[in-house]
Design a protein around this motif. Sequence first.
Motif, PDB file in Angstrom:
ATOM      1  N   TYR A  62      28.619   7.792  14.615  1.00  0.00           N
ATOM      2  CA  TYR A  62      29.676   8.416  13.811  1.00  0.00           C
ATOM      3  C   TYR A  62      29.099   9.573  12.983  1.00  0.00           C
ATOM      4  O   TYR A  62      29.653  10.674  12.957  1.00  0.00           O
ATOM      5  CB  TYR A  62      30.301   7.342  12.917  1.00  0.00           C
ATOM      6  N   THR A 114      45.232   4.090  13.964  1.00  0.00           N
ATOM      7  CA  THR A 114      45.012   3.328  12.710  1.00  0.00           C
ATOM      8  C   THR A 114      46.007   3.756  11.633  1.00  0.00           C
ATOM      9  O   THR A 114      46.131   3.099  10.610  1.00  0.00           O
ATOM     10  CB  THR A 114      43.584   3.522  12.151  1.00  0.00           C
ATOM     11  N   ILE A 168      44.587  13.981  19.424  1.00  0.00           N
ATOM     12  CA  ILE A 168      44.072  15.321  19.069  1.00  0.00           C
ATOM     13  C   ILE A 168      43.476  16.053  20.276  1.00  0.00           C
ATOM     14  O   ILE A 168      43.337  17.261  20.258  1.00  0.00           O
ATOM     15  CB  ILE A 168      43.007  15.305  17.948  1.00  0.00           C
ATOM     16  N   VAL A 201      35.926   7.162  -0.085  1.00  0.00           N
ATOM     17  CA  VAL A 201      37.229   7.477  -0.670  1.00  0.00           C
ATOM     18  C   VAL A 201      38.033   6.183  -0.823  1.00  0.00           C
ATOM     19  O   VAL A 201      37.987   5.313   0.053  1.00  0.00           O
ATOM     20  CB  VAL A 201      37.995   8.465   0.238  1.00  0.00           C
ATOM     21  N   ASP A 243      49.301  12.799  14.951  1.00  0.00           N
ATOM     22  CA  ASP A 243      48.572  11.540  14.777  1.00  0.00           C
ATOM     23  C   ASP A 243      48.942  10.627  15.947  1.00  0.00           C
ATOM     24  O   ASP A 243      50.102  10.593  16.352  1.00  0.00           O
ATOM     25  CB  ASP A 243      48.991  10.892  13.440  1.00  0.00           C
ATOM     26  N   PHE A 264      45.283   7.379   5.845  1.00  0.00           N
ATOM     27  CA  PHE A 264      45.118   7.232   4.397  1.00  0.00           C
ATOM     28  C   PHE A 264      44.953   8.615   3.723  1.00  0.00           C
ATOM     29  O   PHE A 264      45.854   9.079   2.999  1.00  0.00           O
ATOM     30  CB  PHE A 264      43.912   6.306   4.172  1.00  0.00           C
ATOM     31  N   ILE A 265      43.854   9.284   3.959  1.00  0.00           N
ATOM     32  CA  ILE A 265      43.587  10.543   3.240  1.00  0.00           C
ATOM     33  C   ILE A 265      44.542  11.637   3.715  1.00  0.00           C
ATOM     34  O   ILE A 265      45.132  12.372   2.908  1.00  0.00           O
ATOM     35  CB  ILE A 265      42.117  10.984   3.435  1.00  0.00           C
TER      36      ILE A 265
END
Length: 290
Positions: free
Chosen positions: A139, A37, A54, A169, A33, A13-14
């Motif tokens: 988290y 998700t 990553i 966000v 990526d 998303f962001i």
Amino acid sequence: MAKHVLVTGGAGFIGSHVVDAYVERGWRVTVVDDLSTGDRRNVNPRASFIEADIRKVPLDEIRPELISHHAAQMDVRRSVDDPLFDANVNILGSLALLQKAAELGVKRFIFASTGGAIYGEPQFAPQTEQHPTNPVSPYGCAKLAVEHYLNYFRVVHGLPTVALRYANVYGPRQNSKGEAGVVAIFADRLRKSEKAIINGDGQQTRDFVYVADVVAANMKVTESADAGPLNVGTGVETSINALAKLIGVRTEHGPAKAGEQRRSVLASQFGRTKLADGLRETLAWFNRSR
Ligand SMILES: NC(=O)c1ccc[n+]([C@@H]2O[C@H](COP(=O)([O-])OP(=O)(O)OC[C@H]3O[C@@H](n4cnc5c(N)ncnc54)[C@H](O)[C@@H]3O)[C@@H](O)[C@H]2O)c1
């Protein structure tokens, strides 16, 4: 020659909005990526895409000048159920990137951190960057740990790092399937003419910041020498009941979620978009696209 940025989580998303902004500004953009998700369709066609975790990024080959690190395990409840997995992706994954970035002499490292989960329940509001950090989820602990590593790599290895602490966000492309994005979930229910479930009494508050303002914050720190952490929110506290009313979704109340934060609101210079305006754009996108 165009400057080269690596955006991790750029199919999410962001991250995908951040990618668009760099492309628009003439940067060369590489996205890493694992699509856990994220969605390949979010990736700007003018960016190069590498499907990878990553923890295994071929940074020696990519050799970016800037890293915008947005990939994360970002489900707070999953972090509670499986803190080892969360730490593996969010701490070790970030650390691996930081170490390699320092080695390669990367010029800027921007980290997507969190306001809500790092500060915990407000001792004063709105919460400034000086507010004590009291994460009450794995988290939040992981994001805070990475901020400490950012500081270490900046001070000891001269890597120019900065942390942006995002509020809640919202905006186009937010996934309505997880449990993180309440705006996306409500927008999806509205579109399907279904009722949305509000956990508990709905008086809990959040700071909803529009994704375009988050992108603007990213662009600002790309050019600045800020080390952060910098809050990215609006300073406006909105209850979940008020949000549902603004969106126009029918609701019913379910049981409160144990341990859910009661209030969250960040003092910030970045939130410019009025909630009603951002919601209008977001709802229009949900109606168009899915
Ligand atoms: N959405 C919010 O309100 C919010 C608030 C605070 C912080 N953040 C942070 O902003 C960042 C982006 O969040 P988002 O809302 O866009 O979520 P998102 O789930 O849409 O994006 C995360 C992206 O990272 C990818 N990813 C996950 N694990 C990966 C791995 N091991 N290797 C490679 N890619 C991986 C996913 O496929 C996805 O595309 C995250 O770091 C998140 O913690 C988000």
